[in-house]
Each structure stands twice: as C-alpha cells, then as structure tokens.
Scaffold this active site. Structure first.
Site, short mmCIF file in Angstrom:
data_model
loop_
_atom_site.label_atom_id
_atom_site.label_comp_id
_atom_site.label_asym_id
_atom_site.label_seq_id
_atom_site.Cartn_x
_atom_site.Cartn_y
_atom_site.Cartn_z
N TYR A 54 0.71 -1.36 -0.10
CA TYR A 54 0.22 -0.15 0.23
C TYR A 54 0.81 1.10 0.10
O TYR A 54 0.35 2.31 -0.17
CB TYR A 54 -0.83 0.14 1.12
CG TYR A 54 -1.85 -1.02 1.34
CD1 TYR A 54 -2.20 -2.12 0.36
CD2 TYR A 54 -2.51 -1.41 2.57
CE1 TYR A 54 -3.17 -2.90 0.19
CE2 TYR A 54 -3.69 -2.30 2.46
CZ TYR A 54 -3.75 -3.42 1.56
OH TYR A 54 -4.59 -4.29 1.65
N LEU A 191 -18.13 -3.80 0.93
CA LEU A 191 -18.98 -3.04 0.74
C LEU A 191 -18.87 -3.10 -0.90
O LEU A 191 -19.90 -2.77 -1.57
CB LEU A 191 -19.05 -1.64 1.43
CG LEU A 191 -19.29 -1.76 2.69
CD1 LEU A 191 -19.16 -0.47 3.27
CD2 LEU A 191 -20.59 -2.64 3.20
N ILE A 228 -12.83 -5.41 7.54
CA ILE A 228 -11.97 -4.17 7.59
C ILE A 228 -12.41 -3.06 6.47
O ILE A 228 -11.84 -3.01 5.58
CB ILE A 228 -10.64 -4.50 7.30
CG1 ILE A 228 -10.08 -5.66 6.14
CG2 ILE A 228 -9.88 -4.90 8.45
CD1 ILE A 228 -8.95 -5.62 5.67
N SER A 231 -12.71 3.88 3.99
CA SER A 231 -13.05 5.03 3.37
C SER A 231 -12.25 6.24 3.75
O SER A 231 -11.64 6.09 4.94
CB SER A 231 -14.64 5.28 4.16
OG SER A 231 -15.20 6.44 3.34
N ARG A 236 -18.73 8.52 6.69
CA ARG A 236 -18.43 7.24 6.28
C ARG A 236 -17.81 6.42 7.16
O ARG A 236 -18.23 5.40 7.80
CB ARG A 236 -18.14 6.96 4.71
CG ARG A 236 -18.20 5.56 4.29
CD ARG A 236 -19.68 5.20 4.34
NE ARG A 236 -20.65 6.05 3.44
CZ ARG A 236 -20.58 6.02 2.35
NH1 ARG A 236 -19.99 4.78 1.58
NH2 ARG A 236 -21.40 6.74 1.53
N ASN A 240 -19.35 3.39 9.56
CA ASN A 240 -18.96 2.06 9.43
C ASN A 240 -18.71 1.57 10.94
O ASN A 240 -18.68 0.18 11.02
CB ASN A 240 -17.59 1.97 8.59
CG ASN A 240 -18.03 2.08 7.12
OD1 ASN A 240 -19.23 1.87 6.77
ND2 ASN A 240 -16.90 2.34 6.25
#
Length: 261
Positions: A54, A191, A228, A231, A236, A240
């Site tokens: 990442y 999602l 996990i 956002s 949001r 969550n």
C-alpha cells in the site's frame, strides 16, 4: 454493547484477540491514510490494516503515534508482497521501521507467491513470530488446499485468512472449512462488490433505522467474521463503526446469508 466501539474481539488461534471491526487503508495514501487512521482511532477503532504494497505504512504509523492511543491498545496488521517471498526477514524489518513499532500484531502473506502456497515463506513467518516481530501470523487470498499445504509442511495453521467477503460472496463451505482448521476469516472489500440497493438489505436496514452498508458490516460481526471497511470520508468512517448498539435477528442473518446462494 457500546455505540462507536470496535473493541469487540475474537480470539484467534495463537492466543491474540483481534477486534472484529478494523479500518482498512488500501488505496489511501499520504494525508488520506493519516487522516483516515486518526479518524478511525478517534471513533474507537483499535484495529488498523495496512500492507507493504500500500506504500502507506509510514503515514499509518505516524497517525497511530499521534493519536495518543497506547501502542499496545492498537491491533496493527501488515502484509508481505508475494514478490518479496524469499526476502521475508528484510521485509518485516522494513515494515517495522516504516510503522515505527517493535512488532506487528498480525503479519500476512498478501497473496500466494506465483499462485503457490510456499511453505518456505510460511516457515520464515513462523521464525518472525518466534522472534517477537509478529504476535500472530496468517495469510491472505489463500485457498483451503493451500492452507492445508502449509499445515502439512509445518504443523502450524495460519491464524487468519483475509479474503474478499460479503453477503453476495458468502460461501458456507469456505467459512466452515476455515473454522474446521482453526483459521479465522477476515473479509476485505465488504461493501465494494455488494449490491447496496438489494431489497432484502433495504428492508432489514429500515427495520433498524440503519443503512444497508451497516447491515452488511453487522452481518460480519454476527458471524464472527473480522471485517475491515475502508473510506476516506469522515462521515462514512463514522457510519462504518456505528454497529454495536443494534443486532440482527436469526431470521435476518439467514436472509442475508441467502444472498450468496
């Protein structure tokens, strides 16, 4: 249960307690990664997921340090890129340096290297665990057969398998197979590939004055699946983690399960 509190945990195979709801940082870079982690921690999240691939471990680590939350109270996951197989020791050292920590709570093989289980890499993970660099070790995107190969080669099962997971991808065979092997299931992108406009989700959400997204995340919690969501938007992120002051009934859980049929 307390609203905005993701500290509800499950015990994984090697004795660690992992919060059921964490904050994913995939595709979050720079200030987005830093601010997202800070927001999640401020809302009560105590589980942060990152990965070498990442490119944000330094910002994630800075956010955790600046949050004022004690290191031992934050469950940190990072992952080994499959292309780094054979360089496990160097990779975990670099991750620890980037994160600014002495250990991670969970270290995962991000994908099967070249599509193979690679017991040699798993043995290196076991060594890292024995050296205290990772409290728990696991895999991501592994099949049941690949997990069996690791178990047969080393006698040690991964504590957890992080896989794409949502009600529409629900496969009881996979869930039961992991459970039988003592491997926790952690779902990512819960999602992204879900149909939030599905009428079943809409009906259940309306019954609880919640959103379909919250129903999906609560469904994970009800099953004991770690999840996990990610956002970069404060509202949001807050939504969550607002999952712990309502419950789904057994009938509602079955209706959501059926979406994967």
């Amino acid at each position: 249960m307390t609203a905005h509190d993701s500290t509800e945990t499950i015990r994984i195979a090697d004795g660690a307690d992992i919060p059921l709801v964490g904050f994913g940082t995939w595709q979050l870079a720079g200030d987005d990664a830093y601010n997202g982690v800070r927001t999640a921690l401020d809302l009560g999240c105590r589980h942060i997921d990152t990965a070498t691939a990442y490119g944000n471990e330094d910002r994630v680590g800075a956010a955790i340090r600046d949050s004022g939350v004690a290191r031992e109270d934050v469950f940190i996951t990072t992952k080994l890129p499959p292309g780094n197989a054979g360089q496990e020791r160097e990779t975990i050292e670099e991750s620890l340096k980037s994160l600014g920590v002495d250990y991670v709570d969970l270290w995962l093989v991000h994908w099967p290297p070249n599509g193979e289980a690679r017991p040699d890499t798993w043995k290196s993970f076991i060594s890292a665990q024995q050296q205290g660099k990772a409290t728990s070790i696991g895999v991501s995107n592994y099949s049941l057969d690949q997990i069996d190969e690791l178990i047969q080669a080393t006698g040690q099962a991964p504590a957890l398998n992080q896989i794409p997971w949502n009600p529409f991808a629900y496969d009881k065979t996979i869930a039961d197979g992991l459970k039988e092997r003592g491997v926790a299931l952690e779902g990512y992108s819960p999602l992204k590939k879900s149909d939030l406009a599905n009428p079943v989700l809409g009906e259940i959400a309306a019954a609880h004055a919640r959103t379909p997204a919250q129903v999906i995340l609560r469904w994970h919690v009800e099953h004991g699946f770690v999840v996990i969501p990610r956002s970069s938007r404060t509202e949001r992120i807050k939504e969550n983690f607002d999952l712990f002051d309502f419950e789904l009934s057994g009938e509602e859980i079955s209706r959501v399960d059926a979406l994967g049929a």
